[in-house]
Design a protein around this motif. Sequence first.
Motif, mmCIF file in Angstrom:
data_model
loop_
_atom_site.group_PDB
_atom_site.id
_atom_site.type_symbol
_atom_site.label_atom_id
_atom_site.label_comp_id
_atom_site.label_asym_id
_atom_site.label_seq_id
_atom_site.Cartn_x
_atom_site.Cartn_y
_atom_site.Cartn_z
ATOM 1 N N VAL A 31 54.250 61.264 33.977
ATOM 2 C CA VAL A 31 53.598 60.359 34.924
ATOM 3 C C VAL A 31 53.528 61.037 36.287
ATOM 4 N N LYS A 32 52.331 61.090 36.828
ATOM 5 C CA LYS A 32 52.109 61.659 38.156
ATOM 6 C C LYS A 32 51.850 60.491 39.108
ATOM 7 N N LYS A 33 52.922 60.010 39.734
ATOM 8 C CA LYS A 33 52.814 58.828 40.594
ATOM 9 C C LYS A 33 52.136 59.163 41.916
ATOM 10 N N GLU A 34 51.184 58.325 42.256
ATOM 11 C CA GLU A 34 50.528 58.409 43.561
ATOM 12 C C GLU A 34 50.394 56.990 44.108
ATOM 13 N N ASN A 35 50.217 56.891 45.400
ATOM 14 C CA ASN A 35 50.034 55.600 46.058
ATOM 15 C C ASN A 35 48.720 55.593 46.807
ATOM 16 N N VAL A 36 48.135 54.413 46.881
ATOM 17 C CA VAL A 36 46.923 54.246 47.665
ATOM 18 C C VAL A 36 46.928 52.831 48.235
ATOM 19 N N SER A 37 46.387 52.695 49.416
ATOM 20 C CA SER A 37 46.168 51.384 50.014
ATOM 21 C C SER A 37 44.670 51.160 50.080
ATOM 22 N N LEU A 38 44.237 50.041 49.536
ATOM 23 C CA LEU A 38 42.825 49.697 49.560
ATOM 24 C C LEU A 38 42.584 48.553 50.536
ATOM 25 N N ILE A 53 43.268 39.332 42.146
ATOM 26 C CA ILE A 53 43.099 40.778 42.284
ATOM 27 C C ILE A 53 44.392 41.495 41.900
ATOM 28 N N GLN A 54 45.525 40.987 42.388
ATOM 29 C CA GLN A 54 46.816 41.594 42.071
ATOM 30 C C GLN A 54 47.091 41.551 40.571
ATOM 31 N N SER A 55 46.807 40.422 39.953
ATOM 32 C CA SER A 55 47.030 40.268 38.520
ATOM 33 C C SER A 55 46.168 41.240 37.713
ATOM 34 N N LYS A 56 44.903 41.327 38.062
ATOM 35 C CA LYS A 56 43.998 42.217 37.326
ATOM 36 C C LYS A 56 44.367 43.682 37.541
ATOM 37 N N LEU A 57 44.742 44.040 38.766
ATOM 38 C CA LEU A 57 45.167 45.408 39.036
ATOM 39 C C LEU A 57 46.423 45.761 38.234
ATOM 40 N N SER A 58 47.373 44.825 38.165
ATOM 41 C CA SER A 58 48.623 45.072 37.450
ATOM 42 C C SER A 58 48.393 45.330 35.968
ATOM 43 N N LYS A 59 47.329 44.768 35.418
ATOM 44 C CA LYS A 59 47.033 44.928 33.996
ATOM 45 C C LYS A 59 46.166 46.154 33.705
ATOM 46 N N LYS A 60 45.622 46.784 34.743
ATOM 47 C CA LYS A 60 44.741 47.942 34.544
ATOM 48 C C LYS A 60 45.550 49.133 34.050
ATOM 49 N N GLU A 61 44.971 49.845 33.099
ATOM 50 C CA GLU A 61 45.628 51.033 32.561
ATOM 51 C C GLU A 61 45.836 52.059 33.669
ATOM 52 N N GLY A 62 47.047 52.566 33.768
ATOM 53 C CA GLY A 62 47.381 53.572 34.768
ATOM 54 C C GLY A 62 48.016 53.017 36.025
ATOM 55 N N VAL A 63 47.929 51.700 36.235
ATOM 56 C CA VAL A 63 48.538 51.100 37.422
ATOM 57 C C VAL A 63 49.999 50.807 37.119
ATOM 58 N N ILE A 64 50.881 51.336 37.951
ATOM 59 C CA ILE A 64 52.313 51.123 37.784
ATOM 60 C C ILE A 64 52.738 49.861 38.523
ATOM 61 N N ASP A 65 52.253 49.695 39.743
ATOM 62 C CA ASP A 65 52.609 48.522 40.548
ATOM 63 C C ASP A 65 51.457 48.222 41.503
ATOM 64 N N ALA A 66 51.217 46.939 41.725
ATOM 65 C CA ALA A 66 50.158 46.535 42.656
ATOM 66 C C ALA A 66 50.612 45.311 43.436
ATOM 67 N N LYS A 67 50.451 45.369 44.736
ATOM 68 C CA LYS A 67 50.759 44.251 45.625
ATOM 69 C C LYS A 67 49.571 44.042 46.543
ATOM 70 N N VAL A 68 49.065 42.812 46.572
ATOM 71 C CA VAL A 68 47.945 42.483 47.452
ATOM 72 C C VAL A 68 48.473 41.599 48.573
ATOM 73 N N VAL A 69 48.247 42.031 49.806
ATOM 74 C CA VAL A 69 48.680 41.278 50.984
ATOM 75 C C VAL A 69 47.442 40.629 51.583
ATOM 76 N N PHE A 70 47.330 39.312 51.378
ATOM 77 C CA PHE A 70 46.140 38.580 51.809
ATOM 78 C C PHE A 70 45.946 38.661 53.327
ATOM 79 N N THR A 71 47.033 38.475 54.092
ATOM 80 C CA THR A 71 46.909 38.425 55.552
ATOM 81 C C THR A 71 46.404 39.739 56.141
#
Length: 162
Positions: A31-38, A53-71
């Motif tokens: 696993v080659k972990k990388e981070n990105v902020s969108l 969005i967070q739920s769908k991202l978490s289920k996407k293949e290759g996504v290890i962790d996803a957190k969506v900050v609404f504010t």
Amino acid sequence: MKIQKILFAIAIACLVITGCKSEAKKEKLAVKKENVSLAISGMTCEIGCAKIIQSKLSKKEGVIDAKVVFTDSIANIQFDANTTSKEDLVAFVGGIAGGELYKASIAPEKVAHTCTEICKDTCQNKTTTLETEKACCSVNEDGTTFCKEDCKMACCADKKAA
């Protein structure tokens, strides 16, 4: 009896051939972990938009962790670069809800503001009870002084994010 032996031999041969067939093994990459902020535009609520969005991202293949900050309208994603890319994630978020609600782009990284000598002196000589104001600037290992993110002092007010 002779036909039964022949059929039995053929059946055994078929089992051996199919059982021993070597399958092409896929080499599992580390696993080659990388981070990105969108930066995500189009979100109107925390429970509906951000959570979906967070739920769908978490289920996407290759996504290890996803957190969506609404504010902040930001999605912080940790992903496996061997499986997906930043551009794939941008397109994926843009395609949620039919592709008409949300627009995503890679959020710019913050750039530290180099303190001026006056700023350094002001920060180092600051005498106040607030810890964030006492420690406005910090010194990196290479001796470069930078204003800290939480600095509220006027000497660092010109700090900019790219």
